[in-house]
Design a protein around this motif. Structure first.
Motif, short mmCIF file in Angstrom:
data_model
loop_
_atom_site.label_atom_id
_atom_site.label_comp_id
_atom_site.label_asym_id
_atom_site.label_seq_id
_atom_site.Cartn_x
_atom_site.Cartn_y
_atom_site.Cartn_z
N MET A 1 42.03 15.54 52.55
CA MET A 1 41.93 17.00 52.59
C MET A 1 41.85 17.54 51.17
O MET A 1 42.54 17.07 50.28
N GLN A 2 40.99 18.52 50.98
CA GLN A 2 40.79 19.10 49.66
C GLN A 2 40.89 20.62 49.72
O GLN A 2 40.50 21.24 50.71
N LEU A 3 41.43 21.19 48.66
CA LEU A 3 41.49 22.64 48.51
C LEU A 3 40.78 23.01 47.21
O LEU A 3 41.05 22.42 46.16
N THR A 4 39.88 23.99 47.29
CA THR A 4 39.21 24.52 46.11
C THR A 4 39.57 25.99 45.94
O THR A 4 39.43 26.78 46.88
N PHE A 5 40.06 26.33 44.76
CA PHE A 5 40.41 27.72 44.48
C PHE A 5 39.14 28.51 44.13
O PHE A 5 38.47 28.24 43.14
N LEU A 6 38.83 29.49 44.96
CA LEU A 6 37.72 30.40 44.65
C LEU A 6 38.18 31.49 43.70
O LEU A 6 37.38 32.05 42.94
N GLY A 7 39.46 31.81 43.75
CA GLY A 7 40.07 32.77 42.84
C GLY A 7 41.56 32.50 42.75
O GLY A 7 42.16 31.96 43.69
N THR A 8 42.16 32.87 41.63
CA THR A 8 43.59 32.59 41.41
C THR A 8 44.32 33.80 40.84
O THR A 8 45.44 33.68 40.37
N GLY A 9 43.71 34.97 40.88
CA GLY A 9 44.26 36.13 40.20
C GLY A 9 45.07 37.05 41.09
O GLY A 9 44.94 37.07 42.32
N ALA A 10 45.93 37.84 40.44
CA ALA A 10 46.62 38.93 41.11
C ALA A 10 45.63 40.05 41.39
O ALA A 10 44.44 39.96 41.04
N ALA A 11 46.10 41.13 42.00
CA ALA A 11 45.20 42.18 42.48
C ALA A 11 44.30 42.74 41.38
O ALA A 11 43.12 43.01 41.60
N GLY A 12 44.82 42.92 40.18
CA GLY A 12 44.03 43.49 39.10
C GLY A 12 43.05 42.52 38.47
O GLY A 12 42.10 42.94 37.80
N GLY A 13 43.27 41.23 38.70
CA GLY A 13 42.39 40.21 38.14
C GLY A 13 42.54 40.05 36.64
O GLY A 13 43.33 40.72 35.98
N VAL A 14 41.80 39.09 36.11
CA VAL A 14 41.72 38.86 34.66
C VAL A 14 40.24 38.69 34.32
O VAL A 14 39.58 37.83 34.91
N PRO A 15 39.68 39.52 33.43
CA PRO A 15 40.38 40.53 32.62
C PRO A 15 40.75 41.77 33.43
O PRO A 15 40.01 42.17 34.32
N LEU A 16 41.87 42.36 33.08
CA LEU A 16 42.31 43.61 33.70
C LEU A 16 41.57 44.77 33.03
O LEU A 16 41.48 44.83 31.80
N TRP A 17 41.05 45.66 33.85
CA TRP A 17 40.24 46.77 33.33
C TRP A 17 41.04 47.58 32.31
O TRP A 17 42.16 48.02 32.57
N GLY A 18 40.48 47.75 31.13
CA GLY A 18 41.09 48.56 30.09
C GLY A 18 42.14 47.87 29.25
O GLY A 18 42.61 48.44 28.27
N CYS A 19 42.50 46.62 29.62
CA CYS A 19 43.55 45.92 28.88
C CYS A 19 42.96 45.20 27.67
O CYS A 19 41.88 44.60 27.75
#
Length: 253
Positions: A1-19
Motif C-alpha cells: 500500500m502506498q500513500l502520496t501527498f498531493l498537499g501538506t499545508g494548513a488552510a493558508g498554504g505556503v507561501p501565505l498570501w502577504g507574508c
C-alpha cells in the motif's frame, strides 16, 4: 500500500498570501517549499482512494474511472474545494464523509455525479478489498480520521484535530498502525484557542504509539520556520511530509 501527498499545508498554504517570512519568500522561488491544501492518494492493488479534495485540480488529475472512491475527513473548504468542479461532470463517484448537516456551501444540494455516503464512527467498510475504519477526531466541524488496511499494511490518517478522543486512542493502540499521518500545524508557543495540534502535543502523542512511524502533515509556514531553526527536533520515528512525498506502507511479506 502506498500513500502520496498531493498537499501538506494548513488552510493558508505556503507561501501565505502577504507574508514575508523566510519560508514564504523561499516558496515563491522554490517549488519544493510550496505547501498546497492537505490531501493524499492511497493506492493498493488497483484501488485508488482520494483522501480529501482540497487541491483545486483534482478532477483534472483523476479522469473518469481512475478513482475508486473519495474519503472526506470534514467539510472545511480547504478539504473539499476541489469537489466543486466535479459537480458538472457525468457518471458516478462515491464520496464517503462524516455526518455533517451543513456540509460545505451547496455541495449537498447540487452534487452532480458525487454520491455522498455518510459514515458512522468505528463502522468498517471495504472498497475493492481495502478495509477502512472511520475514527472520530475533535475539531471545529464533524471530523473523521481514517484507519486504512490492506494485506497487513496499516495506515492511520489523522488530519485536522485538536484532540484524539479516548475511544480513538484505544482503537489505535489495539490496531497498531505501522504509520500515522498526523496533523501538526503549529510550532511551540502558539497561544489561544486552536483547532490543530502543535509540535509539543505531537511529541506527547507519539509516545502513546511507540511502534508507529509518525509523519507530520497540515503544516503551517510558522512551523516550517521553527523547524528550520530547530533541525534536530525531528528525530527517530518523526518525519515531515512534503508535497509529492510517497510513503510505502509495508504489509505481509
Amino acid at each position: 500500500m502506498q500513500l502520496t501527498f498531493l498537499g501538506t499545508g494548513a488552510a493558508g498554504g505556503v507561501p501565505l498570501w502577504g507574508c514575508d517570512c523566510l519560508i514564504c519568500r523561499r516558496a515563491r522561488i522554490d517549488v519544493s517549499a510550496i505547501r498546497r491544501p492537505n490531501c493524499a492518494l492511497i493506492e493498493a492493488d488497483g484501488v485508488k482512494l482520494l483522501l480529501d479534495a482540497g487541491v483545486m485540480d483534482v478532477c483534472e488529475r483523476f479522469p473518469s474511472g481512475s478513482l475508486s472512491a473519495i474519503l472526506i475527513t470534514h467539510f472545511h473548504p480547504d478539504h473539499v474545494q476541489g469537489l466543486f468542479h466535479w459537480r458538472w461532470g457525468v457518471g458516478e463517484l462515491n464520496v464517503f464523509a462524516p455526518h455533517d448537516v451543513e456540509g460545505c456551501a451547496d455541495l449537498y444540494k447540487y452534487p452532480g455525479p458525487l454520491k455522498f455516503k455518510h459514515l458512522s464512527k468505528f463502522e468498517s467498510f471495504e472498497v475493492g478489498g481495502v478495509r477502512i475504519t472511520p475514527v472520530p477526531l475533535v475539531h471545529s466541524k464533524p471530523t473523521l480520521g481514517y484507519c486504512i488496511e490492506h494485506n497487513g499494511a496499516r495506515l492511520a490518517y489523522l488530519t485536522d484535530s485538536r484532540e484524539i478522543p479516548p475511544a480513538t486512542t484505544e482503537f489505535l493502540t489495539q490496531w497498531q498502525p505501522h504509520t500515522i499521518c498526523l496533523d501538526c500545524t503549529y510550532p511551540p508557543g502558539v497561544e489561544g484557542k486552536r483547532n490543530h495540534f502543535d509540535f509539543p502535543e505531537v511529541l506527547e502523542l507519539s509516545k502513546i504509539y511507540p511502534d508507529s512511524y509518525i509523519v507530520l502533515m497540515h503544516i503551517s509556514h510558522s512551523l516550517d520556520v521553527w523547524l528550520l531553526n530547530h533541525p534536530l527536533a525531528l528525530t527517530g520515528r518523526l518525519s515531515l511530509a512534503r508535497d509529492g512525498d510517497r510513503l510505502d506502507i509495508p504489509g505481509l511479506s
